[in-house]
Design a protein around this motif. Structure first.
Motif, PDB file in Angstrom:
ATOM      1  N   ASP A  66       6.916  22.986   5.835  1.00  8.69           N
ATOM      2  CA  ASP A  66       8.083  22.111   5.891  1.00  8.69           C
ATOM      3  C   ASP A  66       7.857  20.828   6.682  1.00  8.69           C
ATOM      4  OD1 ASP A  66       9.522  23.857   4.346  1.00  8.69           O
ATOM      5  OD2 ASP A  66      10.376  24.918   6.052  1.00  8.69           O
ATOM      6  N   ASN A  67       6.795  20.773   7.486  1.00  9.85           N
ATOM      7  CA  ASN A  67       6.535  19.596   8.304  1.00  9.85           C
ATOM      8  C   ASN A  67       5.539  18.699   7.576  1.00  9.85           C
ATOM      9  OD1 ASN A  67       5.876  17.671  10.203  1.00  9.85           O
ATOM     10  ND2 ASN A  67       5.592  19.130  11.871  1.00  9.85           N
ATOM     11  N   ILE A  68       6.004  17.581   7.032  1.00 14.10           N
ATOM     12  CA  ILE A  68       5.133  16.712   6.242  1.00 14.10           C
ATOM     13  C   ILE A  68       4.193  15.888   7.099  1.00 14.10           C
ATOM     14  CG2 ILE A  68       6.755  16.575   4.320  1.00 14.10           C
ATOM     15  CD1 ILE A  68       7.536  13.783   5.298  1.00 14.10           C
ATOM     16  N   ARG A  69       4.391  15.878   8.404  1.00 12.68           N
ATOM     17  CA  ARG A  69       3.561  15.052   9.292  1.00 12.68           C
ATOM     18  C   ARG A  69       2.353  15.805   9.845  1.00 12.68           C
ATOM     19  NH1 ARG A  69       8.905  13.634  10.566  1.00 12.68           N
ATOM     20  NH2 ARG A  69       9.357  11.462  10.031  1.00 12.68           N
ATOM     21  N   ASP A  70       2.301  17.117   9.689  1.00 13.21           N
ATOM     22  CA  ASP A  70       1.181  17.864  10.256  1.00 13.21           C
ATOM     23  C   ASP A  70       0.112  18.124   9.199  1.00 13.21           C
ATOM     24  OD1 ASP A  70       2.054  19.987   8.665  1.00 13.21           O
ATOM     25  OD2 ASP A  70       2.811  21.163  10.329  1.00 13.21           O
ATOM     26  N   ASN A  71      -0.964  18.757   9.605  1.00 15.61           N
ATOM     27  CA  ASN A  71      -2.074  19.093   8.707  1.00 15.61           C
ATOM     28  C   ASN A  71      -2.107  20.592   8.450  1.00 15.61           C
ATOM     29  OD1 ASN A  71      -2.800  16.398   8.844  1.00 15.61           O
ATOM     30  ND2 ASN A  71      -4.153  16.732  10.580  1.00 15.61           N
ATOM     31  N   ILE A  72      -0.946  21.201   8.443  1.00 13.84           N
ATOM     32  CA  ILE A  72      -0.822  22.661   8.329  1.00 13.84           C
ATOM     33  C   ILE A  72      -0.074  23.010   7.049  1.00 13.84           C
ATOM     34  CG2 ILE A  72       0.141  24.723   9.419  1.00 13.84           C
ATOM     35  CD1 ILE A  72      -0.206  23.276  12.116  1.00 13.84           C
ATOM     36  N   GLY A  73      -0.510  24.093   6.416  1.00 17.44           N
ATOM     37  CA  GLY A  73       0.163  24.584   5.216  1.00 17.44           C
ATOM     38  C   GLY A  73      -0.081  26.073   5.060  1.00 17.44           C
ATOM     39  N   PHE A  74       0.262  26.578   3.900  1.00 20.17           N
ATOM     40  CA  PHE A  74       0.107  28.002   3.609  1.00 20.17           C
ATOM     41  C   PHE A  74      -1.010  28.193   2.590  1.00 20.17           C
ATOM     42  CE2 PHE A  74       4.607  27.324   4.651  1.00 20.17           C
ATOM     43  CZ  PHE A  74       4.677  28.097   5.794  1.00 20.17           C
ATOM     44  N   LEU A  75      -1.841  29.205   2.821  1.00 22.42           N
ATOM     45  CA  LEU A  75      -2.958  29.513   1.936  1.00 22.42           C
ATOM     46  C   LEU A  75      -2.883  30.972   1.531  1.00 22.42           C
ATOM     47  CD1 LEU A  75      -5.678  28.947   0.540  1.00 22.42           C
ATOM     48  CD2 LEU A  75      -6.796  29.312   2.747  1.00 22.42           C
ATOM     49  N   THR A  76      -3.030  31.208   0.237  1.00 21.39           N
ATOM     50  CA  THR A  76      -3.074  32.565  -0.295  1.00 21.39           C
ATOM     51  C   THR A  76      -4.372  32.724  -1.073  1.00 21.39           C
ATOM     52  OG1 THR A  76      -0.671  32.583  -0.518  1.00 21.39           O
ATOM     53  CG2 THR A  76      -1.893  34.271  -1.735  1.00 21.39           C
ATOM     54  N   ASN A  95     -13.857  16.915  10.856  1.00 22.29           N
ATOM     55  CA  ASN A  95     -14.975  17.778  10.459  1.00 22.29           C
ATOM     56  C   ASN A  95     -14.913  18.192   8.997  1.00 22.29           C
ATOM     57  OD1 ASN A  95     -16.022  17.792  13.086  1.00 22.29           O
ATOM     58  ND2 ASN A  95     -14.635  19.445  13.674  1.00 22.29           N
ATOM     59  N   GLN A  96     -13.892  17.712   8.280  1.00 26.63           N
ATOM     60  CA  GLN A  96     -13.695  18.103   6.888  1.00 26.63           C
ATOM     61  C   GLN A  96     -13.748  19.635   6.764  1.00 26.63           C
ATOM     62  OE1 GLN A  96     -12.804  15.590   5.137  1.00 26.63           O
ATOM     63  NE2 GLN A  96     -12.730  16.383   3.097  1.00 26.63           N
ATOM     64  N   SER A  97     -12.981  20.291   7.648  1.00 29.40           N
ATOM     65  CA  SER A  97     -12.979  21.743   7.658  1.00 29.40           C
ATOM     66  C   SER A  97     -11.553  22.280   7.694  1.00 29.40           C
ATOM     67  CB  SER A  97     -13.765  22.280   8.861  1.00 29.40           C
ATOM     68  OG  SER A  97     -13.127  21.924  10.071  1.00 29.40           O
ATOM     69  N   ILE A  98     -11.453  23.569   7.427  1.00 29.55           N
ATOM     70  CA  ILE A  98     -10.166  24.256   7.407  1.00 29.55           C
ATOM     71  C   ILE A  98     -10.272  25.496   8.269  1.00 29.55           C
ATOM     72  CG2 ILE A  98      -8.573  25.584   5.962  1.00 29.55           C
ATOM     73  CD1 ILE A  98      -9.308  23.671   3.672  1.00 29.55           C
ATOM     74  N   LEU A  99      -9.278  25.699   9.109  1.00 28.06           N
ATOM     75  CA  LEU A  99      -9.138  26.935   9.873  1.00 28.06           C
ATOM     76  C   LEU A  99      -8.028  27.724   9.197  1.00 28.06           C
ATOM     77  CD1 LEU A  99      -9.599  28.863  12.246  1.00 28.06           C
ATOM     78  CD2 LEU A  99      -7.941  27.486  13.541  1.00 28.06           C
ATOM     79  N   PHE A 100      -8.374  28.898   8.677  1.00 28.21           N
ATOM     80  CA  PHE A 100      -7.407  29.783   8.024  1.00 28.21           C
ATOM     81  C   PHE A 100      -7.128  30.938   8.970  1.00 28.21           C
ATOM     82  CE2 PHE A 100      -6.904  33.639   5.268  1.00 28.21           C
ATOM     83  CZ  PHE A 100      -5.613  33.359   4.839  1.00 28.21           C
ATOM     84  N   THR A 101      -5.859  31.187   9.238  1.00 29.28           N
ATOM     85  CA  THR A 101      -5.438  32.323  10.052  1.00 29.28           C
ATOM     86  C   THR A 101      -4.541  33.180   9.181  1.00 29.28           C
ATOM     87  OG1 THR A 101      -5.476  30.918  12.023  1.00 29.28           O
ATOM     88  CG2 THR A 101      -4.356  33.039  12.214  1.00 29.28           C
ATOM     89  N   ASP A 102      -4.992  34.412   8.895  1.00 26.52           N
ATOM     90  CA  ASP A 102      -4.204  35.251   8.000  1.00 26.52           C
ATOM     91  C   ASP A 102      -3.041  35.912   8.745  1.00 26.52           C
ATOM     92  OD1 ASP A 102      -5.247  37.538   9.278  1.00 26.52           O
ATOM     93  OD2 ASP A 102      -6.573  38.050   7.637  1.00 26.52           O
ATOM     94  N   ASP A 103      -2.249  36.655   8.015  1.00 23.92           N
ATOM     95  CA  ASP A 103      -1.046  37.266   8.582  1.00 23.92           C
ATOM     96  C   ASP A 103      -1.350  38.291   9.671  1.00 23.92           C
ATOM     97  OD1 ASP A 103       0.510  35.701   6.948  1.00 23.92           O
ATOM     98  OD2 ASP A 103       0.774  37.236   5.408  1.00 23.92           O
ATOM     99  N   GLU A 104      -2.602  38.738   9.745  1.00 21.77           N
ATOM    100  CA  GLU A 104      -2.999  39.693  10.789  1.00 21.77           C
ATOM    101  C   GLU A 104      -3.739  38.999  11.924  1.00 21.77           C
ATOM    102  OE1 GLU A 104      -5.093  42.803   8.760  1.00 21.77           O
ATOM    103  OE2 GLU A 104      -3.328  43.308   7.557  1.00 21.77           O
ATOM    104  N   SER A 105      -3.654  37.678  11.983  1.00 17.07           N
ATOM    105  CA  SER A 105      -4.247  36.819  13.019  1.00 17.07           C
ATOM    106  C   SER A 105      -5.770  36.759  12.988  1.00 17.07           C
ATOM    107  CB  SER A 105      -3.766  37.244  14.416  1.00 17.07           C
ATOM    108  OG  SER A 105      -2.367  37.112  14.503  1.00 17.07           O
TER     109      SER A 105
END
Length: 140
Positions: A66-76, A95-105
């Motif tokens: 919901d926050n259009i100003r951040d670099n965060i979203g949902f990944l499935t 770094n052209q990288s992504i940190l994914f944190t799943d529902d179990e942290s």
């Protein structure tokens, strides 16, 4: 005469209030080209093609939050057996990288590159000392 000026001025002022070119309505994640649904095409393990069988039926789906100003979203992530792993991702533009944190942290980091047409996604990661390069095609 005062009322006439008022009636003429109000629509003009209202026209300037309703502009749809608001730059804030653009989610910062859209610039990455990641948003949407992707299907795996091939995989290279330690510099060699993993097998000659075409890859299929694994999916990544990136959605904004919901926050259009951040670099965060949902990944499935959905694997070929239908097992789903969902969580939150954060893009590091430096770094052209992504940190994914799943529902179990559990956390997982990978580098990414989206081609100029935004139709092919390449991700690179290392897991248990093995280097992986995967190519994904946009399907939605």
């Amino acid at each position: 005469m005062k009322y006439l000026r008022f009636l003429v001025l109000v629509p003009i002022l209202m026209a300037f209030q309703c502009e749809s070119d608001d730059p804030l309505s653009f989610d910062s994640l859209e610039a990455t080209g990641l948003l949407g649904r992707w299907e795996i095409q091939d995989e290279i393990i330690n510099g060699a093609i993993s097998d000659m069988i075409p890859k299929c039926c694994e999916f990544l789906e990136f959605n904004p939050d919901d926050n259009i100003r951040d670099n965060i979203g949902f990944l499935t992530y959905t694997d070929s057996q239908g097992i789903v792993n969902a969580g939150v991702f954060e893009v590091d533009f430096n770094n052209q990288s992504i940190l994914f944190t799943d529902d179990e942290s559990d956390e997982f980091t990978f580098e990414f590159e989206v081609d100029g047409s935004h139709q092919n996604l390449t991700i690179d990661f290392t897991e248990d000392g093995t280097n992986y390069t995967q190519t994904w095609a946009k399907i939605e």
